[in-house]
Design an enzyme around this catalytic site. Structure first.
Site, PDB file in Angstrom:
ATOM      1  N   HIS A 101     -26.502  -8.204 128.393  1.00  0.00           N
ATOM      2  CA  HIS A 101     -26.500  -8.461 126.952  1.00  0.00           C
ATOM      3  C   HIS A 101     -25.321  -7.749 126.289  1.00  0.00           C
ATOM      4  O   HIS A 101     -24.907  -6.670 126.740  1.00  0.00           O
ATOM      5  CB  HIS A 101     -27.802  -7.979 126.315  1.00  0.00           C
ATOM      6  N   GLU A 119     -32.466  -2.711 125.070  1.00  0.00           N
ATOM      7  CA  GLU A 119     -33.901  -2.917 125.208  1.00  0.00           C
ATOM      8  C   GLU A 119     -34.541  -1.872 126.119  1.00  0.00           C
ATOM      9  O   GLU A 119     -33.855  -1.133 126.832  1.00  0.00           O
ATOM     10  CB  GLU A 119     -34.180  -4.326 125.760  1.00  0.00           C
ATOM     11  N   ARG A 197     -25.925 -15.047 131.466  1.00  0.00           N
ATOM     12  CA  ARG A 197     -26.343 -15.131 132.860  1.00  0.00           C
ATOM     13  C   ARG A 197     -25.131 -15.005 133.777  1.00  0.00           C
ATOM     14  O   ARG A 197     -24.143 -15.708 133.607  1.00  0.00           O
ATOM     15  CB  ARG A 197     -27.049 -16.456 133.148  1.00  0.00           C
TER      16      ARG A 197
END
Length: 349
Positions: A101, A119, A197
């Site tokens: 990310h 996260e 990805r």
């Protein structure tokens, strides 16, 4: 204000499963449900209030009406236009794509003004020998990593980490990560839905075509040369009636677990909101104007102006809130904790 609960937003994923139904006795859509957005205010999914005077309204509608009463005086003004957190459960039944990310700056410039995505994962359930991909070989550089992707030899540069229920991992933006399946996760993250990805195990989507990869963007944001990461140890604080463990204190969120045996006394003094996620058992949230039950698999928001509240029961919950890490550190040092103990908290520089 009163404690708010929410209707989940479900996301079908190629790697999803049915654990959200079997573990939490939920009615979920048919098929492989990979994500339950528990508390969200994003264009790809928004929470609806499930109780009280604002029942049926979306979260940002209530933010617009209540403002600082809900979010608090210490929360940045940007949060009043875009809620800062996205809270999820993830049922990863098959391999997650190898992904990364962006940080705030890259996302603002390249992802239509999105926030970055740092996260934290709390492993709620894990199959035997469950593993994550968590970071990359610190010796590999961008060109070597790109060549390995092209040659189909990426796996040699990926670091693996065995996990079990109760483990916590911190995933700052720029960290390559994945799972090899068989985990149920509570995720606290910045309010972003941007994922790049790197590799997707040669899978095809519902249309029979390989899913999109985002290799150039991923190469732009990967934190090459970073030291290998490990599970978060956390700072444990024993108190009468509960055990508090602070896991992460970063600029975007602070997270801790409360293992409650009898009661916990909390205070929402107007500065910030708190999000509670039920992990085990059940707890009653008692406050001046009412009470709310929170069971495993449910999420509740404590508004900033709620005042004193009590968590009563036999349960384990994750508490998430936004607080300057420097303030977290100063308060803990004032309570007598030394640098070695503080180092157990991820993100606390």
């Amino acid at each position: 204000m009163e404690v708010l609960k929410f209707k989940a937003v479900y996301k079908k994923k190629i790697w999803g499963g049915r654990k959200l139904a079997t573990k939490f006795n939920r009615q979920i859509p048919e098929g492989n449900v990979g994500e339950s957005w528990e508390l969200a205010a994003h264009e790809h999914g928004s929470s609806t209030i499930a109780n009280g005077q604002y029942q049926g309204q979306e979260l940002m509608e209530v933010v617009a009406k209540e403002g600082k009463n809900l979010l608090g005086t210490a929360i940045s003004v940007e949060a009043f236009d875009k809620f800062p957190l996205l809270i999820k459960f993830l049922d990863i039944n098959d391999k997650l794509s190898v992904q990364v990310h962006p940080d705030d700056q890259y996302a603002q410039e390249h992802a239509a003004g999105e926030l970055g995505k740092t996260e934290m994962w709390y492993i709620m359930d894990a199959e035997e020998d469950a593993k994550l991909i968590y970071g990359i070989d610190k010796e590999v550089n961008r060109d070597e990593f790109a060549a390995a992707i092209e040659a189909g030899e990426l796996r040699q540069h990926l670091e693996e980490l065995s996990v079990e229920a109760g483990d916590v991992v911190f995933i700052p933006s720029g960290t390559v990560h994945s799972t090899l399946g068989g985990v149920l996760i509570a995720e606290i993250q910045q309010n972003s839905d941007t994922t790049y990805r790197v590799y997707d195990w040669n899978r095809v989507g519902d249309d029979g075509k390989p899913r999109d990869l985002h290799i150039e963007s991923a190469l732009d944001v990967i934190d090459f040369g970073s030291e290998p990461r490990d599970k978060v140890e956390g700072l444990t604080i024993e108190k009468e009636g509960y055990t508090r463990e602070i896991q992460v204190a970063c600029p975007y969120f602070t997270t801790e677990t409360l293992d409650i045996t009898t009661t916990y006394q909390g205070q929402a003094n107007g500065e910030r909101f708190y999000v509670l996620m039920g992990l085990e058992g059940s707890v009653t949230i008692n406050y001046k104007d009412g009470s709310t039950e929170l069971t495993a698999g449910e999420t509740a928001l404590i508004p900033a102006d709620l005042g004193s509240y009590e968590l009563k029961g036999d349960s384990k919950v994750i508490v998430s809130y936004i607080k300057d890490p420097a303030q977290v550190k100063e308060e803990l040092k004032n309570d007598g904790y030394n640098e070695e103990e503080l180092a157990k908290i991820a993100g606390l520089s």
